[in-house]
Design an enzyme around this catalytic site. Sequence first.
Site, PDB file in Angstrom:
ATOM      1  N   ARG A 106       0.822  -1.232   0.000  1.00 27.35           N
ATOM      2  CA  ARG A 106       0.000   0.000   0.000  1.00 27.35           C
ATOM      3  C   ARG A 106       0.847   1.270   0.000  1.00 27.35           C
ATOM      4  O   ARG A 106       0.429   2.323   0.449  1.00 27.35           O
ATOM      5  CB  ARG A 106      -0.975   0.021   1.173  1.00 27.35           C
ATOM      6  CG  ARG A 106      -1.946  -1.135   1.129  1.00 27.35           C
ATOM      7  CD  ARG A 106      -3.261  -0.821   1.795  1.00 27.35           C
ATOM      8  NE  ARG A 106      -4.176  -1.931   1.609  1.00 27.35           N
ATOM      9  CZ  ARG A 106      -4.282  -2.954   2.438  1.00 27.35           C
ATOM     10  NH1 ARG A 106      -3.545  -3.002   3.533  1.00 27.35           N
ATOM     11  NH2 ARG A 106      -5.140  -3.922   2.197  1.00 27.35           N
ATOM     12  N   LYS A 158       3.479  11.505 -11.860  1.00 27.38           N
ATOM     13  CA  LYS A 158       2.604  10.677 -12.702  1.00 27.38           C
ATOM     14  C   LYS A 158       3.314   9.347 -12.933  1.00 27.38           C
ATOM     15  O   LYS A 158       4.460   9.331 -13.412  1.00 27.38           O
ATOM     16  CB  LYS A 158       2.329  11.355 -14.044  1.00 27.38           C
ATOM     17  CG  LYS A 158       1.261  12.424 -13.961  1.00 27.38           C
ATOM     18  CD  LYS A 158       0.864  12.894 -15.352  1.00 27.38           C
ATOM     19  CE  LYS A 158      -0.230  13.952 -15.270  1.00 27.38           C
ATOM     20  NZ  LYS A 158      -0.518  14.556 -16.586  1.00 27.38           N
ATOM     21  N   GLU A 170      10.922  18.834 -25.086  1.00 27.64           N
ATOM     22  CA  GLU A 170      10.199  19.128 -23.835  1.00 27.64           C
ATOM     23  C   GLU A 170      10.806  20.347 -23.122  1.00 27.64           C
ATOM     24  O   GLU A 170      10.120  21.045 -22.389  1.00 27.64           O
ATOM     25  CB  GLU A 170      10.213  17.910 -22.899  1.00 27.64           C
ATOM     26  CG  GLU A 170       9.512  16.673 -23.462  1.00 27.64           C
ATOM     27  CD  GLU A 170       7.994  16.655 -23.238  1.00 27.64           C
ATOM     28  OE1 GLU A 170       7.442  17.622 -22.680  1.00 27.64           O
ATOM     29  OE2 GLU A 170       7.372  15.643 -23.648  1.00 27.64           O
ATOM     30  N   LYS A 224       8.275  23.154 -14.204  1.00 24.44           N
ATOM     31  CA  LYS A 224       7.313  22.072 -13.961  1.00 24.44           C
ATOM     32  C   LYS A 224       6.895  22.055 -12.486  1.00 24.44           C
ATOM     33  O   LYS A 224       5.709  21.870 -12.166  1.00 24.44           O
ATOM     34  CB  LYS A 224       7.896  20.720 -14.380  1.00 24.44           C
ATOM     35  CG  LYS A 224       6.894  19.596 -14.120  1.00 24.44           C
ATOM     36  CD  LYS A 224       7.074  18.376 -14.954  1.00 24.44           C
ATOM     37  CE  LYS A 224       5.911  17.411 -14.702  1.00 24.44           C
ATOM     38  NZ  LYS A 224       6.012  16.168 -15.425  1.00 24.44           N
ATOM     39  N   GLU A 243      -3.871  17.571 -11.603  1.00 21.61           N
ATOM     40  CA  GLU A 243      -4.456  17.997 -12.889  1.00 21.61           C
ATOM     41  C   GLU A 243      -5.975  18.165 -12.783  1.00 21.61           C
ATOM     42  O   GLU A 243      -6.739  17.614 -13.572  1.00 21.61           O
ATOM     43  CB  GLU A 243      -4.092  16.988 -13.996  1.00 21.61           C
ATOM     44  CG  GLU A 243      -4.127  17.606 -15.373  1.00 21.61           C
ATOM     45  CD  GLU A 243      -3.411  16.777 -16.435  1.00 21.61           C
ATOM     46  OE1 GLU A 243      -2.316  16.262 -16.176  1.00 21.61           O
ATOM     47  OE2 GLU A 243      -3.971  16.672 -17.526  1.00 21.61           O
ATOM     48  N   ARG A 248      -2.161  22.258 -14.588  1.00 24.71           N
ATOM     49  CA  ARG A 248      -1.190  21.219 -14.967  1.00 24.71           C
ATOM     50  C   ARG A 248      -1.357  20.806 -16.436  1.00 24.71           C
ATOM     51  O   ARG A 248      -0.397  20.392 -17.081  1.00 24.71           O
ATOM     52  CB  ARG A 248      -1.320  20.007 -14.035  1.00 24.71           C
ATOM     53  CG  ARG A 248      -0.234  18.975 -14.325  1.00 24.71           C
ATOM     54  CD  ARG A 248      -0.052  17.950 -13.237  1.00 24.71           C
ATOM     55  NE  ARG A 248       1.022  17.052 -13.619  1.00 24.71           N
ATOM     56  CZ  ARG A 248       1.685  16.251 -12.811  1.00 24.71           C
ATOM     57  NH1 ARG A 248       1.391  16.232 -11.522  1.00 24.71           N
ATOM     58  NH2 ARG A 248       2.636  15.470 -13.255  1.00 24.71           N
ATOM     59  N   ASN A 289       0.745  19.829 -21.238  1.00 21.32           N
ATOM     60  CA  ASN A 289       0.416  18.992 -22.402  1.00 21.32           C
ATOM     61  C   ASN A 289       0.530  19.753 -23.723  1.00 21.32           C
ATOM     62  O   ASN A 289       0.097  19.247 -24.761  1.00 21.32           O
ATOM     63  CB  ASN A 289      -1.005  18.429 -22.262  1.00 21.32           C
ATOM     64  CG  ASN A 289      -1.118  17.511 -21.063  1.00 21.32           C
ATOM     65  OD1 ASN A 289      -0.150  16.834 -20.714  1.00 21.32           O
ATOM     66  ND2 ASN A 289      -2.274  17.496 -20.415  1.00 21.32           N
ATOM     67  N   HIS A 296       1.005  17.995 -27.048  1.00 21.46           N
ATOM     68  CA  HIS A 296       0.809  16.556 -26.839  1.00 21.46           C
ATOM     69  C   HIS A 296      -0.445  16.013 -27.516  1.00 21.46           C
ATOM     70  O   HIS A 296      -0.461  14.839 -27.891  1.00 21.46           O
ATOM     71  CB  HIS A 296       0.783  16.232 -25.339  1.00 21.46           C
ATOM     72  CG  HIS A 296       2.164  16.247 -24.720  1.00 21.46           C
ATOM     73  ND1 HIS A 296       2.951  17.374 -24.684  1.00 21.46           N
ATOM     74  CD2 HIS A 296       2.896  15.271 -24.120  1.00 21.46           C
ATOM     75  CE1 HIS A 296       4.098  17.084 -24.085  1.00 21.46           C
ATOM     76  NE2 HIS A 296       4.092  15.819 -23.742  1.00 21.46           N
ATOM     77  N   HIS A 326       0.409  13.182 -29.868  1.00 23.46           N
ATOM     78  CA  HIS A 326      -0.025  11.798 -29.635  1.00 23.46           C
ATOM     79  C   HIS A 326      -0.728  11.223 -30.864  1.00 23.46           C
ATOM     80  O   HIS A 326      -0.597  10.039 -31.154  1.00 23.46           O
ATOM     81  CB  HIS A 326      -0.958  11.717 -28.424  1.00 23.46           C
ATOM     82  CG  HIS A 326      -0.218  11.739 -27.115  1.00 23.46           C
ATOM     83  ND1 HIS A 326      -0.768  12.243 -25.955  1.00 23.46           N
ATOM     84  CD2 HIS A 326       1.017  11.325 -26.782  1.00 23.46           C
ATOM     85  CE1 HIS A 326       0.111  12.135 -24.970  1.00 23.46           C
ATOM     86  NE2 HIS A 326       1.204  11.581 -25.446  1.00 23.46           N
ATOM     87  N   HIS A 334       8.551   9.899 -28.840  1.00 24.69           N
ATOM     88  CA  HIS A 334       7.630  10.820 -28.159  1.00 24.69           C
ATOM     89  C   HIS A 334       8.023  12.304 -28.308  1.00 24.69           C
ATOM     90  O   HIS A 334       7.200  13.138 -28.694  1.00 24.69           O
ATOM     91  CB  HIS A 334       7.503  10.433 -26.691  1.00 24.69           C
ATOM     92  CG  HIS A 334       6.647  11.369 -25.901  1.00 24.69           C
ATOM     93  ND1 HIS A 334       5.285  11.506 -26.130  1.00 24.69           N
ATOM     94  CD2 HIS A 334       6.954  12.262 -24.927  1.00 24.69           C
ATOM     95  CE1 HIS A 334       4.799  12.417 -25.301  1.00 24.69           C
ATOM     96  NE2 HIS A 334       5.786  12.893 -24.561  1.00 24.69           N
TER      97      HIS A 334
HETATM   98  N1  GLY Z   1       4.004  15.163 -18.484  1.00 26.32           N
HETATM   99  C1  GLY Z   1       2.915  15.972 -18.110  1.00 26.32           C
HETATM  100  C2  GLY Z   1       2.682  15.990 -16.645  1.00 26.32           C
HETATM  101  O1  GLY Z   1       3.506  15.517 -15.883  1.00 26.32           O
HETATM  102  O2  GLY Z   1       1.652  16.469 -16.226  1.00 26.32           O
END
Ligand code: GLY
Length: 366
Positions: free
Chosen positions: A121, A143, A185, A227, A237, A242, A246, A249, A253, A267
């Site tokens: 957990r 993430k 990026e 960031k 997000e 946040r 993107n 993206h 994508h 990517h």
């Molecule tokens: N790569 C986008 C984020 O971490 O929100």
Amino acid sequence: MSRVTVELANNGYDVLVEPDAITSAGSLLQPFLKNNRAFIITDENVAAALLKELEASLASCGVSVATHVLPAGESTKSWQHLETLSDFLLNKGVERSDTLLALGGGVIGDLTGFVASILKRGCNFIQIPTTLLAQVDSSVGGKTAINSKAGKNLIGAFKQPDFVLIDPNVLDSLPDRELRAGYAEVIKYGLINDADFFAWCEGNSSKLLQRDAEALTYAITKSVAAKAAIVADDEKELTGIRALLNLGHTFGHALEAETGYSSKLVHGEGVAAGIALAFHYSVRRGHCDGVDVQRITEHLKQSELPYSLKSANIRASGETLVGHMLHDKKMSGGTLPFLLANGIGETFLAQDVDLNDVTEFLDQAD
Ligand code: GLY
């Protein structure tokens, strides 16, 4: 050496950017290793280049280590490797207070972070990213995910690391193409909300792409700080802040999906072309001046990154590409939010984009 703090209410942490940090990883990480032991998770390629150095540094501080080496590549972010990694750790007697060290690019960081979020957990984990893309994006912000048959990153959790250790010198062995893809990026942060940083990129990209340690350390620190500020405002997000990360993206994508997420377009290259398309589309909607798009296109060209459908080798129709967008996990109530811009450093989230208009735009785009 630079240190950036990701300021979060309950689980904030530091990101250290320091050339040659791997060689002093033992003393830098020891304060986080509650049981004076660590579990290193890495892949075959990174293991060949960096594992001995990391293990030796930890051993010199009396830290005992168990290491699990996974195959390199996106297919490692799978249910199968989630199981083998969890079994390895459980067989080694991992406890909740133990710390996993993710030594690798985004695949290793995402898988290790996800295992850390569910094992007993939740146990501790530290990111030691070894690609530019992971250093400036995926290692920071919490993430984590694996892929499934239905798509990429659909099974995951928010799990912040306890610390991020970035050594820009490990990029010396990164293939040029991956370095350039990670650089897309970096540019993104300037385009989101920092026009001065984009101007710095224009003036310094050739040094950075030649792996100048000072230029890399500066660009990585600026990117991580950008960031960190966004994640601190909207960790999960939820508010749209946040989502600014993107930029490029949604288009990107769709291009990656068109290539079957293959090595035809990695990517960061998809993001580069996606950024150019997002700015071109912003001009079409009357938000942004064409001069800004020219600057961005020139810079992407100079950095040998794709800047259009043609340069990304995409020949698909608008309908096909928008069809890929419909599988985007940001789809909500039949619409898709787009990151558009009023200019360089002025990105915003648009909720009113008509996908028929995007289809027409893509049919007309170069
Ligand atoms: N790569 C986008 C984020 O971490 O929100």
